[in-house]
Design a protein around this motif. Structure first.
Motif, PDB file in Angstrom:
ATOM      1  N   PRO A  47     -16.272  -2.234  -7.095  1.00 37.54           N
ATOM      2  CA  PRO A  47     -17.575  -1.811  -6.448  1.00 37.54           C
ATOM      3  C   PRO A  47     -18.119  -3.417  -6.333  1.00 37.54           C
ATOM      4  O   PRO A  47     -18.813  -3.854  -6.041  1.00 37.54           O
TER       5      PRO A  47
ATOM      6  N   LYS B 174     -13.871  -5.675 -11.096  1.00 37.67           N
ATOM      7  CA  LYS B 174     -12.170  -6.636  -9.908  1.00 37.67           C
ATOM      8  C   LYS B 174     -11.442  -7.127 -11.055  1.00 37.67           C
ATOM      9  O   LYS B 174     -10.326  -6.840 -11.452  1.00 37.67           O
TER      10      LYS B 174
ATOM     11  N   SER C 292       0.774  -1.740  -0.324  1.00 42.19           N
ATOM     12  CA  SER C 292       0.348  -0.293   0.310  1.00 42.19           C
ATOM     13  C   SER C 292       0.654   1.063  -0.538  1.00 42.19           C
ATOM     14  O   SER C 292       1.778   1.817   0.384  1.00 42.19           O
TER      15      SER C 292
ATOM     16  N   GLU D 221      -8.224  -1.176  -7.152  1.00 37.54           N
ATOM     17  CA  GLU D 221      -8.725  -1.433  -5.350  1.00 37.54           C
ATOM     18  C   GLU D 221     -10.137  -1.449  -4.510  1.00 37.54           C
ATOM     19  O   GLU D 221     -10.256  -1.635  -3.520  1.00 37.54           O
ATOM     20  N   ASN D 222     -10.312  -0.314  -5.019  1.00 41.65           N
ATOM     21  CA  ASN D 222     -11.958  -0.460  -5.247  1.00 41.65           C
ATOM     22  C   ASN D 222     -12.984  -0.327  -6.041  1.00 41.65           C
ATOM     23  O   ASN D 222     -14.310  -0.018  -5.596  1.00 41.65           O
TER      24      ASN D 222
ATOM     25  N   LYS E  12      -6.076   1.971  -8.510  1.00 44.54           N
ATOM     26  CA  LYS E  12      -6.810   2.662  -7.173  1.00 44.54           C
ATOM     27  C   LYS E  12      -8.456   1.795  -7.674  1.00 44.54           C
ATOM     28  O   LYS E  12      -9.216   1.785  -6.791  1.00 44.54           O
ATOM     29  N   GLN E  13      -8.523   1.902  -9.442  1.00 46.67           N
ATOM     30  CA  GLN E  13      -9.734   1.272  -9.354  1.00 46.67           C
ATOM     31  C   GLN E  13     -10.012  -0.013  -8.860  1.00 46.67           C
ATOM     32  O   GLN E  13     -11.249  -0.385  -8.890  1.00 46.67           O
TER      33      GLN E  13
END
Length: 293
Positions: free
Chosen positions: A94, A99, A55, A91-92, A88-89
């Motif tokens: 939805p 993913k 991270s 890791e986040n 970033k997308q």
């Protein structure tokens, strides 16, 4: 051979993996160069295990910066920004489906900049979500590229295990996937079970006697174990299958020279110079010709 093409000895039985990497070193019978042989090359950044905390860093799981030489791939700030945004997308994301889509994109982006371990990690993520032969092979291929550039024993072990895990799944689905079986063989040859790798190469040649990669690797094994007659036989077969193989012709010349067939070796080396206009290769050939003539 340039630093990005040489390989490190890790076992007594040794083997060059990159079939299409140009041979640019002269083998000396009295002093076989250690940097000629083995199963790994010093051309990619060292990878850490996936359990490490990444991270806040600009490298992916499975990859870790080091001072080791890396592949000569120019990476622009724009490319790095695209990757950072995609991560970033990722890791986040939805949903699991999103993913997986982002993992496929990241795998492709890392592959384009020769970050093979990171590409393998994200392609493996895709394969775990969509377990198909093609997806596991794609992940295995990238881990194999990273493996072929590994610079330390620890890194070699880590990456060889990743390669083996991916290709084992490929071969469970399709036992006749000869590319996967050949690459898998290389990881065993570089590890504590080299004969397991040799057995796999023989299986490949039983299925496909003209398989260039398997013929080449078996020939190089013979060459490095100083079984020059066997090496010459293998490389003769390779140039019969592919007369324009630079590696095949070069190492056929080496094998012939080592068995005292100087006149034939000279003719083969002259042919090599017509196949590729490469100054380092020509310098190696000229050095051999100087000794033989």
């Amino acid at each position: 051979m340039s630093r990005s093409q040489i390989v490190v000895i890790v076992v007594a039985l040794v083997l060059v993996i990159g079939m299409f990497f140009l041979p640019k070193v002269v083998i000396n019978k009295e002093d076989q160069k250690a940097d000629l042989t083995g199963a790994t090359a010093n051309r990619d950044k060292a990878a850490a295990t996936e359990e490490e905390d990444h991270s806040g860093h600009d490298h992916a799981p499975g990859e870790h910066p080091s001072d080791e030489p890396v592949a000569h791939t120019a990476v622009s700030p724009g490319q790095l920004k695209v990757i950072a945004d995609l991560r970033k997308q990722f890791e986040n994301a939805p949903s699991a489906a999103r993913k997986t889509e982002l993992a496929a994109e990241l795998g492709q982006k890392y592959q384009q900049i020769s970050k093979f371990d990171s590409a393998g990690y994200y392609y493996e993520t895709v394969a775990n979500a969509k377990p198909t032969e093609k997806n596991f092979e794609k992940a295995g291929n990238q881990y194999f590229e990273a493996f072929s550039f590994a610079a330390t024993e620890e890194r070699t072990k880590f990456l060889s295990e990743k390669v083996q895990a991916m290709y084992d799944k490929v071969l469970k689905t399709n036992p006749d996937n000869l590319d996967a079986k050949t690459n898998l063989a290389m990881t065993y040859i570089a590890g504590p079970n080299p004969m397991q790798g040799v057995a796999l190469l023989r299986e490949v040649l039983e299925k496909d006697p003209n398989n260039e990669k398997a013929i080449y690797n078996m020939g190089y094994l013979s060459l490095q174990s100083r079984q020059y007659d066997k090496a010459a036989e293998r490389f003769r077969k390779l140039v019969e299958v592919n007369p324009k193989s630079v590696n095949g012709n070069f190492y056929l010349g080496v094998s012939l020279a080592e068995t005292g067939k100087n006149a034939e070796a000279i003719e083969v080396f002259k042919k090599v110079k017509t196949l590729k206009n490469d100054p380092e290769l020509h310098a190696s050939v000229d050095e051999y010709l100087k000794k033989l003539q």
